[in-house]
Enzyme design. Structure first.
Site, mmCIF file in Angstrom:
data_model
loop_
_atom_site.group_PDB
_atom_site.id
_atom_site.type_symbol
_atom_site.label_atom_id
_atom_site.label_comp_id
_atom_site.label_asym_id
_atom_site.label_seq_id
_atom_site.Cartn_x
_atom_site.Cartn_y
_atom_site.Cartn_z
ATOM 1 N N ARG A 172 76.865 -19.461 -19.709
ATOM 2 C CA ARG A 172 77.159 -20.008 -21.035
ATOM 3 C C ARG A 172 75.904 -20.105 -21.893
ATOM 4 N NH1 ARG A 172 80.742 -24.368 -18.653
ATOM 5 N NH2 ARG A 172 79.276 -25.956 -19.349
ATOM 6 N N ARG A 176 66.307 -15.972 -24.442
ATOM 7 C CA ARG A 176 65.852 -15.108 -25.535
ATOM 8 C C ARG A 176 64.357 -14.836 -25.455
ATOM 9 N NH1 ARG A 176 68.758 -18.895 -29.055
ATOM 10 N NH2 ARG A 176 70.944 -18.289 -29.086
ATOM 11 N N ARG A 248 84.312 -33.873 -13.659
ATOM 12 C CA ARG A 248 83.211 -34.774 -13.949
ATOM 13 C C ARG A 248 83.578 -35.577 -15.183
ATOM 14 N NH1 ARG A 248 79.954 -35.749 -10.026
ATOM 15 N NH2 ARG A 248 78.115 -36.100 -11.354
ATOM 16 N N ARG A 278 71.159 -36.492 -20.754
ATOM 17 C CA ARG A 278 70.614 -36.257 -22.092
ATOM 18 C C ARG A 278 70.767 -37.489 -22.967
ATOM 19 N NH1 ARG A 278 75.039 -31.823 -24.443
ATOM 20 N NH2 ARG A 278 76.869 -33.117 -24.066
ATOM 21 N N GLU A 299 73.519 -40.334 -21.736
ATOM 22 C CA GLU A 299 74.714 -39.744 -21.129
ATOM 23 C C GLU A 299 74.549 -39.632 -19.616
ATOM 24 O OE1 GLU A 299 76.036 -36.600 -23.771
ATOM 25 O OE2 GLU A 299 76.824 -35.550 -22.033
ATOM 26 N N TYR A 347 87.375 -24.850 -18.246
ATOM 27 C CA TYR A 347 86.422 -25.297 -19.256
ATOM 28 C C TYR A 347 86.713 -24.513 -20.531
ATOM 29 C CZ TYR A 347 82.066 -26.280 -21.621
ATOM 30 O OH TYR A 347 81.139 -26.684 -22.540
ATOM 31 N N ASP A 349 86.005 -24.343 -24.794
ATOM 32 C CA ASP A 349 85.410 -24.863 -26.015
ATOM 33 C C ASP A 349 86.515 -25.086 -27.046
ATOM 34 O OD1 ASP A 349 82.689 -25.068 -25.410
ATOM 35 O OD2 ASP A 349 82.388 -22.913 -25.663
HETATM 36 N N1 UDP Z 1 72.002 -26.759 -18.056
HETATM 37 C C1 UDP Z 1 70.839 -27.148 -17.413
HETATM 38 N N2 UDP Z 1 69.817 -27.647 -18.157
HETATM 39 C C2 UDP Z 1 69.904 -27.818 -19.493
HETATM 40 C C3 UDP Z 1 71.081 -27.428 -20.147
HETATM 41 C C4 UDP Z 1 72.114 -26.902 -19.398
HETATM 42 O O1 UDP Z 1 70.739 -27.045 -16.188
HETATM 43 O O2 UDP Z 1 68.939 -28.316 -20.089
HETATM 44 C C5 UDP Z 1 73.091 -26.196 -17.228
HETATM 45 C C6 UDP Z 1 74.080 -27.278 -16.768
HETATM 46 O O3 UDP Z 1 74.539 -26.947 -15.487
HETATM 47 C C7 UDP Z 1 75.185 -27.161 -17.779
HETATM 48 C C8 UDP Z 1 75.228 -25.653 -18.039
HETATM 49 O O4 UDP Z 1 73.861 -25.243 -17.958
HETATM 50 O O5 UDP Z 1 76.413 -27.653 -17.288
HETATM 51 C C9 UDP Z 1 75.846 -25.247 -19.350
HETATM 52 O O6 UDP Z 1 75.150 -25.875 -20.395
HETATM 53 P P1 UDP Z 1 75.859 -26.375 -21.720
HETATM 54 O O7 UDP Z 1 74.805 -26.833 -22.641
HETATM 55 O O8 UDP Z 1 76.830 -25.336 -22.158
HETATM 56 O O9 UDP Z 1 76.649 -27.649 -21.162
HETATM 57 P P2 UDP Z 1 77.608 -28.652 -21.970
HETATM 58 O O10 UDP Z 1 77.051 -28.877 -23.328
HETATM 59 O O11 UDP Z 1 78.938 -28.012 -21.970
HETATM 60 O O12 UDP Z 1 77.533 -29.876 -21.126
#
Ligand code: UDP
Length: 383
Positions: A172, A176, A248, A278, A299, A347, A349
């Site tokens: 996901r 870059r 979760r 986060r 969170e 999952y 969006d």
């Molecule tokens: N992820 C991570 N570190 C980060 C951001 C994302 O390990 O700093 C991993 C984590 O397993 C997460 C996945 O990448 O569930 C997808 O990230 P996304 O930001 O799409 O998660 P969401 O916003 O859906 O929680």
């Protein structure tokens, strides 16, 4: 009868209700919570006036022009680009992994081509077709970036080793080799000027739609309706007959403070020993507004019990077996369709949820016209 029941007033249920009412069908929407909008629900904090995303921030991002035009009928969307920062080992980095992140972590000033070469030497090329999250990370970004930004965060977020999770979760996120730090790569991105709740109010604003809040779908309902659309949990529908599909859940620890807390909307905490994943600062999701105070959410991720709000379907191999049993049982039913993130245990969006709800609505309207059977699943949970 010309009347249908819909369980759930999130995007799946609200879009269906809107489309059916537009075509002259009466709709009863049953929603267990005391508000519409599902996890997209937003409200204004009384004290500060800050727009709060109650279940965590939602940024609308899509490449689907039809869906983008659809949501724009119900609200003015303001441009919003999500520029996430990451805190690891006491230092701040740019996300998603981009040239800046690589140069920050390695203490270099590499060009795009040099960075690409560096990551190629770091990548474990012996992993030919990655299946797990960990293999995907080691194959494409190498151990150092993986350990810094993904290992601890993912373990906290999912409650298991990244080696147990599917590679699709990591896919996901982009990597870059330039300084583009837009978290999403989609063409259309934004946040509704007044939050998401007014979109749901507009979708459900029709004399043919009755919304029943704090009311689960009544058990004995099927004789009253032509069809039932269920966007709640597939396992809950069958009273958890084959066990609980794992999710979760999230807990938000909210604080109201003066001024500015972190200077950005989202700061990920990637170290495993920091218990939250986060911190989000809500006024930064409405940068077109001015507020002296601030509201932050720390969170925390934890395994959902039946009473908790499910956020992320985990979909480990063991759950797929249970899921197949539920799907088989569901397919033996008549005049019921399951949809959405919970109804199909995927999952999804927001844009995909809306797209699928529109497809389900079309399919039902067609099936009525042509006197054909409406399928139990238009989008299969078993993908
Ligand atoms: N992820 C991570 N570190 C980060 C951001 C994302 O390990 O700093 C991993 C984590 O397993 C997460 C996945 O990448 O569930 C997808 O990230 P996304 O930001 O799409 O998660 P969401 O916003 O859906 O929680």
């Amino acid at each position: 009868m010309n009347k249908v029941a819909i369980a759930g007033a999130g995007f799946s249920g609200a879009v269906l209700a809107h489309e059916f009412a537009k075509h002259g069908i009466s709709v009863d929407v049953f929603e267990s919570r005391d508000h519409i909008g599902g996890n997209c629900y937003t409200y204004r904090d009384e004290e500060t006036g800050i727009l709060i995303h109650k279940y965590g921030p939602h940024i609308f991002h899509t490449d689907n022009e039809m869906v983008w035009e659809y949501v724009n009928q119900f609200s003015r969307f303001m441009p919003f680009v999500n520029r996430v920062k990451a805190c690891f080992d006491g230092k701040i980095y740019s996300l998603p992994v981009n040239l800046h992140t690589i140069n920050q972590l390695y203490g270099t000033s590499l060009s795009p081509e040099e960075a690409r070469q560096l990551i190629e030497t770091e990548a474990d090329l012996t992993i030919e077709s990655p299946v797990t999250f960990e293999q995907q990370a080691k194959r494409f970004i190498g151990e150092k970036l993986y350990k810094a930004f993904f290992y601890g965060y993912t373990k906290k977020q999912w409650g298991c080793e990244p080696a147990e999770l599917p590679a699709s979760i990591l896919k996901r996120l982009p990597v870059r080799f330039n300084y583009d730090d837009n978290y999403f790569s989609h063409h259309f991105q934004g946040i509704p000027a007044e939050g998401y709740t007014p979109i749901f109010e507009a979708l459900l604003d029709d004399p043919r739609i009755d919304v029943h809040l704090e009311t689960p779908l009544p058990k004995e309902h099927s004789s009253e309706y032509d069809h039932t659309f269920y966007s709640g949990g597939l396992d809950a529908y069958f009273s958890y007959k084959f066990g609980d599909l794992a999710y979760r859940s999230l807990q938000f620890d909210e604080q109201c403070l003066d001024g500015d807390y972190q200077g950005c909307a989202v700061m990920n905490y990637c170290d495993y020993d920091i218990p939250y994943t986060r911190i989000t600062e809500h006024k930064y999701f409405s940068p077109w507004e001015q507020h002296d105070k601030t509201i932050i959410f720390k969170e925390y991720s934890f395994p959902a019990s039946r009473e908790d709000i499910p956020f992320y379907p985990i979909r480990l191999a063991s759950e797929k077996k249970m899921l197949a049993e539920y799907v088989k049982l569901a397919e033996s039913l008549d005049r019921v369709t399951f949809l959405g993130r919970l109804g199909t245990y995927r999952y999804l969006d927001m844009d995909k949820t809306i797209e699928e709800a529109l497809t389900v609505a079309d399919r039902y309207l067609d099936s009525r016209k042509q006197n054909r059977t409406m399928p139990v699943f238009v989008c299969s949970p078993l993908v």
